[in-house]
Design a protein around this motif. Structure first.
Motif, PDB file in Angstrom:
ATOM      1  N   GLY A   1     -23.851  47.819 -26.124  1.00  0.00           N
ATOM      2  CA  GLY A   1     -23.853  46.193 -25.418  1.00  0.00           C
ATOM      3  C   GLY A   1     -24.238  46.247 -23.901  1.00  0.00           C
ATOM      4  N   PRO A   2     -24.414  45.184 -23.438  1.00  0.00           N
ATOM      5  CA  PRO A   2     -24.900  44.756 -22.028  1.00  0.00           C
ATOM      6  C   PRO A   2     -23.571  44.751 -21.207  1.00  0.00           C
ATOM      7  CG  PRO A   2     -25.083  42.748 -23.472  1.00  0.00           C
ATOM      8  CD  PRO A   2     -24.788  43.778 -24.295  1.00  0.00           C
ATOM      9  N   GLY A   3     -22.461  44.706 -21.966  1.00  0.00           N
ATOM     10  CA  GLY A   3     -21.206  44.287 -21.042  1.00  0.00           C
ATOM     11  C   GLY A   3     -20.510  45.473 -20.326  1.00  0.00           C
ATOM     12  N   TRP A   4     -20.973  46.610 -20.195  1.00  0.00           N
ATOM     13  CA  TRP A   4     -20.558  47.757 -19.556  1.00  0.00           C
ATOM     14  C   TRP A   4     -20.883  47.753 -18.437  1.00  0.00           C
ATOM     15  CZ3 TRP A   4     -16.327  49.599 -21.888  1.00  0.00           C
ATOM     16  CH2 TRP A   4     -16.038  49.436 -23.275  1.00  0.00           C
ATOM     17  N   LEU A   5     -20.193  48.128 -17.238  1.00  0.00           N
ATOM     18  CA  LEU A   5     -20.788  48.601 -16.052  1.00  0.00           C
ATOM     19  C   LEU A   5     -21.325  49.870 -15.929  1.00  0.00           C
ATOM     20  CD1 LEU A   5     -17.537  47.479 -13.790  1.00  0.00           C
ATOM     21  CD2 LEU A   5     -20.052  46.803 -13.705  1.00  0.00           C
ATOM     22  N   PRO A   6     -22.302  50.362 -15.542  1.00  0.00           N
ATOM     23  CA  PRO A   6     -22.761  51.787 -15.258  1.00  0.00           C
ATOM     24  C   PRO A   6     -21.850  52.866 -15.082  1.00  0.00           C
ATOM     25  CG  PRO A   6     -24.265  49.928 -14.308  1.00  0.00           C
ATOM     26  CD  PRO A   6     -22.936  49.553 -14.358  1.00  0.00           C
ATOM     27  N   PRO A   7     -21.415  53.572 -15.922  1.00  0.00           N
ATOM     28  CA  PRO A   7     -20.231  54.670 -15.421  1.00  0.00           C
ATOM     29  C   PRO A   7     -20.886  55.723 -14.509  1.00  0.00           C
ATOM     30  CG  PRO A   7     -21.121  55.038 -17.759  1.00  0.00           C
ATOM     31  CD  PRO A   7     -21.925  53.933 -17.121  1.00  0.00           C
ATOM     32  N   ASP A   8     -19.885  56.245 -13.639  1.00  0.00           N
ATOM     33  CA  ASP A   8     -20.232  57.376 -13.173  1.00  0.00           C
ATOM     34  C   ASP A   8     -20.249  58.673 -13.754  1.00  0.00           C
ATOM     35  OD1 ASP A   8     -20.900  55.802 -10.822  1.00  0.00           O
ATOM     36  OD2 ASP A   8     -18.961  55.829 -10.127  1.00  0.00           O
ATOM     37  N   GLY A   9     -21.256  59.311 -14.124  1.00  0.00           N
ATOM     38  CA  GLY A   9     -21.033  60.609 -14.924  1.00  0.00           C
ATOM     39  C   GLY A   9     -20.666  60.297 -16.357  1.00  0.00           C
TER      40      GLY A   9
ATOM     41  N   ARG B   1     -18.049  39.310 -18.234  1.00  0.00           N
ATOM     42  CA  ARG B   1     -16.848  39.873 -18.510  1.00  0.00           C
ATOM     43  C   ARG B   1     -17.118  41.482 -18.716  1.00  0.00           C
ATOM     44  NH1 ARG B   1     -15.945  35.957 -22.243  1.00  0.00           N
ATOM     45  NH2 ARG B   1     -16.551  37.271 -24.200  1.00  0.00           N
ATOM     46  N   TRP B   2     -17.509  42.015 -17.525  1.00  0.00           N
ATOM     47  CA  TRP B   2     -18.258  43.499 -17.616  1.00  0.00           C
ATOM     48  C   TRP B   2     -16.961  44.499 -17.548  1.00  0.00           C
ATOM     49  CZ3 TRP B   2     -23.234  44.324 -17.634  1.00  0.00           C
ATOM     50  CH2 TRP B   2     -24.011  43.220 -17.399  1.00  0.00           C
ATOM     51  N   HIS B   3     -17.132  45.413 -18.737  1.00  0.00           N
ATOM     52  CA  HIS B   3     -16.004  46.485 -19.009  1.00  0.00           C
ATOM     53  C   HIS B   3     -16.487  47.667 -18.049  1.00  0.00           C
ATOM     54  CE1 HIS B   3     -13.744  44.311 -22.184  1.00  0.00           C
ATOM     55  NE2 HIS B   3     -14.990  43.797 -22.497  1.00  0.00           N
ATOM     56  N   ASP B   4     -15.523  48.320 -17.436  1.00  0.00           N
ATOM     57  CA  ASP B   4     -15.705  49.495 -16.648  1.00  0.00           C
ATOM     58  C   ASP B   4     -15.150  50.628 -17.586  1.00  0.00           C
ATOM     59  OD1 ASP B   4     -15.523  51.480 -14.904  1.00  0.00           O
ATOM     60  OD2 ASP B   4     -14.475  50.534 -13.282  1.00  0.00           O
ATOM     61  N   PRO B   5     -15.796  51.537 -17.754  1.00  0.00           N
ATOM     62  CA  PRO B   5     -15.681  52.725 -18.486  1.00  0.00           C
ATOM     63  C   PRO B   5     -14.288  53.564 -18.090  1.00  0.00           C
ATOM     64  CG  PRO B   5     -17.993  52.636 -18.468  1.00  0.00           C
ATOM     65  CD  PRO B   5     -17.486  51.729 -17.271  1.00  0.00           C
ATOM     66  N   ALA B   6     -13.897  53.151 -16.898  1.00  0.00           N
ATOM     67  CA  ALA B   6     -12.906  53.954 -16.410  1.00  0.00           C
ATOM     68  C   ALA B   6     -11.566  53.453 -17.248  1.00  0.00           C
ATOM     69  CB  ALA B   6     -12.563  53.718 -14.892  1.00  0.00           C
ATOM     70  N   MET B   7     -11.764  52.269 -17.670  1.00  0.00           N
ATOM     71  CA  MET B   7     -10.490  51.768 -18.540  1.00  0.00           C
ATOM     72  C   MET B   7     -10.116  52.307 -19.610  1.00  0.00           C
ATOM     73  SD  MET B   7     -12.613  48.419 -20.318  1.00  0.00           S
ATOM     74  CE  MET B   7     -11.184  47.958 -21.358  1.00  0.00           C
ATOM     75  N   LEU B   8     -11.209  53.331 -20.073  1.00  0.00           N
ATOM     76  CA  LEU B   8     -10.781  53.853 -21.411  1.00  0.00           C
ATOM     77  C   LEU B   8      -9.941  55.304 -21.148  1.00  0.00           C
ATOM     78  CD1 LEU B   8     -14.711  54.263 -22.795  1.00  0.00           C
ATOM     79  CD2 LEU B   8     -12.796  52.524 -23.115  1.00  0.00           C
ATOM     80  N   ASP B   9      -9.427  55.386 -19.888  1.00  0.00           N
ATOM     81  CA  ASP B   9      -8.390  56.590 -19.692  1.00  0.00           C
ATOM     82  C   ASP B   9      -7.173  56.229 -20.398  1.00  0.00           C
ATOM     83  OD1 ASP B   9     -10.031  57.950 -17.984  1.00  0.00           O
ATOM     84  OD2 ASP B   9      -9.304  56.899 -16.144  1.00  0.00           O
ATOM     85  N   VAL B  10      -7.142  54.927 -20.916  1.00  0.00           N
ATOM     86  CA  VAL B  10      -5.883  54.710 -21.770  1.00  0.00           C
ATOM     87  C   VAL B  10      -5.749  55.656 -22.972  1.00  0.00           C
ATOM     88  CG1 VAL B  10      -6.611  52.343 -22.706  1.00  0.00           C
ATOM     89  CG2 VAL B  10      -4.282  52.921 -22.237  1.00  0.00           C
ATOM     90  N   LEU B  11      -7.093  55.842 -23.390  1.00  0.00           N
ATOM     91  CA  LEU B  11      -7.270  56.545 -24.604  1.00  0.00           C
ATOM     92  C   LEU B  11      -6.796  57.741 -24.814  1.00  0.00           C
ATOM     93  CD1 LEU B  11     -10.703  55.245 -26.041  1.00  0.00           C
ATOM     94  CD2 LEU B  11      -8.588  54.212 -26.444  1.00  0.00           C
ATOM     95  N   PRO B  12      -5.823  58.089 -25.841  1.00  0.00           N
ATOM     96  CA  PRO B  12      -5.427  59.720 -25.837  1.00  0.00           C
ATOM     97  C   PRO B  12      -6.274  60.672 -26.033  1.00  0.00           C
ATOM     98  CG  PRO B  12      -4.913  58.489 -28.031  1.00  0.00           C
ATOM     99  CD  PRO B  12      -5.725  57.460 -27.053  1.00  0.00           C
ATOM    100  N   GLY B  13      -5.869  61.856 -25.122  1.00  0.00           N
ATOM    101  CA  GLY B  13      -6.577  63.029 -25.185  1.00  0.00           C
ATOM    102  C   GLY B  13      -6.288  63.676 -26.387  1.00  0.00           C
ATOM    103  N   ILE B  14      -6.519  63.273 -27.752  1.00  0.00           N
ATOM    104  CA  ILE B  14      -6.081  64.217 -28.825  1.00  0.00           C
ATOM    105  C   ILE B  14      -7.114  65.168 -28.793  1.00  0.00           C
ATOM    106  CG2 ILE B  14      -5.369  62.049 -30.118  1.00  0.00           C
ATOM    107  CD1 ILE B  14      -7.899  61.960 -31.738  1.00  0.00           C
ATOM    108  N   ARG B  15      -7.101  66.166 -29.598  1.00  0.00           N
ATOM    109  CA  ARG B  15      -7.969  67.539 -29.722  1.00  0.00           C
ATOM    110  C   ARG B  15      -8.358  67.628 -31.317  1.00  0.00           C
ATOM    111  NH1 ARG B  15      -8.388  70.238 -25.190  1.00  0.00           N
ATOM    112  NH2 ARG B  15      -6.761  70.078 -23.276  1.00  0.00           N
ATOM    113  N   PRO B  16      -9.381  67.745 -31.743  1.00  0.00           N
ATOM    114  CA  PRO B  16     -10.825  67.746 -30.437  1.00  0.00           C
ATOM    115  C   PRO B  16     -10.718  66.472 -30.067  1.00  0.00           C
ATOM    116  CG  PRO B  16     -11.366  67.833 -32.719  1.00  0.00           C
ATOM    117  CD  PRO B  16      -9.996  68.094 -32.878  1.00  0.00           C
TER     118      PRO B  16
END
Length: 350
Positions: free
Chosen positions: A309-317, A286-301
């Motif tokens: 954990g081992p369940g994350w796909l290697p993210p680009d950048g 059940r590998w998670h793609d870090p791209a899914m985190l785009d749903v998190l809001p861009g609050i400032r800062p």
């Protein structure tokens, strides 16, 4: 006179020869009756004056020796050394046995510990029967494994509480808890047995980690740290280890546990103004793609997102929209990255 348990007559505490049966002694020290017979046959630590063909009856002195042997084994001493110490005497030999076990543990290198958990050696890690295969593990890990395999929550919790108090969360987690959990997982994959042991041990570990976290009364961080395992992740034990390790450093967290929908997590980030969000993903397949985190809001800062954990796909950048993302491989680095993200410490030189 206060009542005494049926399995332990009052005379036991008085040093009299009361003649306890095998079942009563086994219940008293927390082992199977067959284990007592094995100890008597292999190590010569059995009922005093037993005559072949008669029922085994244990005196109070026999019970004291067996209790000492059991305690030493839970400390990580081998059965043979524990039996020898118990037969020699109650104090100094026991200390020598513990010292020998700890000296052996200090000779273990980090390279051999890593190799023991590597995939190349898993085929030999069956741990069948009533043992867990733990290569090059510490005495504390071996003692915890023995307590877990006997399904003894009191012994598990006692060993964990002692280690947490003496050595702290990170050392206890990495040198004691993880080797046993890995060993239980390998045993299950090899034999299909032991899931009940893993569940009992997980409950004990989580209880003790929660107790450590609850002791924090005055956190020094103003901006919160959010801990969660995004859905469909069902494992949350590592989150409790992070929370407890941070609590030792006077850092408070908001624990959301496992199976959190990302929409709910995004709402929590907005409402709390979180400075750091730690996300755990473990489940194989059940590998998670870090791209899914785009749903998190861009609050400032922008909050720092830490992935464990081992369940994350290697993210680009290692970037998710405007969010900075960091990967961590162990509890020590997770704590360090969170502290840096909170501005409570500076990055360590690599």
């Amino acid at each position: 006179m206060p009542d005494t348990p049926p399995s332990l007559p009052a005379a036991v505490g008085d040093g009299l020869d009361v003649g306890l049966g095998v079942a009563a002694v086994a219940r008293r020290i927390g082992v199977a009756p067959g284990t007592l017979r094995t100890w008597a046959r292999r190590y010569g630590i059995g009922p005093t004056g037993h005559v072949a063909g008669t029922q085994r009856r244990y005196t109070s002195a026999d019970l004291a020796r067996l209790s000492l042997m059991r305690r030493l084994m839970l400390e990580g001493v081998t059965p043979a050394d524990a039996a020898r110490a118990a037969l020699e005497g109650p104090v100094n030999p026991a200390r020598r046995a513990l010292r020998r076990a700890r000296d052996r543990a200090r000779d273990v290198t980090s390279a051999s510990a890593a190799a023991a958990s590597g995939a190349g050696r898993r085929s030999r890690a069956g741990g069948g029967g009533r043992i867990v295969a733990l290569r090059d593990a510490s005495p504390a890990a071996r003692g915890l494994a023995r307590a877990a395999m006997t399904l003894d929550p009191a012994a598990c919790s006692g060993l964990l509480a002692t280690s947490l108090a003496r050595r702290g969360v990170i050392a206890s987690w990495q040198d004691m808890v993880l080797p046993v959990l890995v060993g239980l997982g390998e045993r299950w994959r090899a034999t299909g047995r032991g899931v009940e042991v893993e569940h009992l041990l997980t409950e004990c570990v989580e209880d003790e980690l929660r107790a450590t976290t609850r002791r924090l009364s005055a956190p020094r961080n103003v901006s919160p740290v959010l801990l969660a395992a995004p859905a469909p992740e069902e494992h949350s034990l590592a989150l409790h280890a992070v929370a407890a390790a941070l609590a030792e450093r006077r850092v408070g967290v908001r624990m959301f546990g496992a199976g959190v929908p990302l929409t709910g997590l995004a709402e929590a980030v907005t409402r709390t103004g979180a400075a750091v969000v730690f996300l755990w993903a473990q489940g194989a397949g059940r590998w998670h793609d870090p791209a899914m985190l785009d749903v998190l809001p861009g609050i400032r800062p922008h909050p720092l997102v830490v992935l464990g954990g081992p369940g994350w796909l290697p993210p680009d950048g290692l970037q998710a929209g405007a969010l900075a993302v960091r990967r961590v491989d162990d509890l020590s680095s997770a704590v360090e990255v969170v502290l840096v993200g909170l501005g409570l410490t500076t990055p360590q030189a690599r």
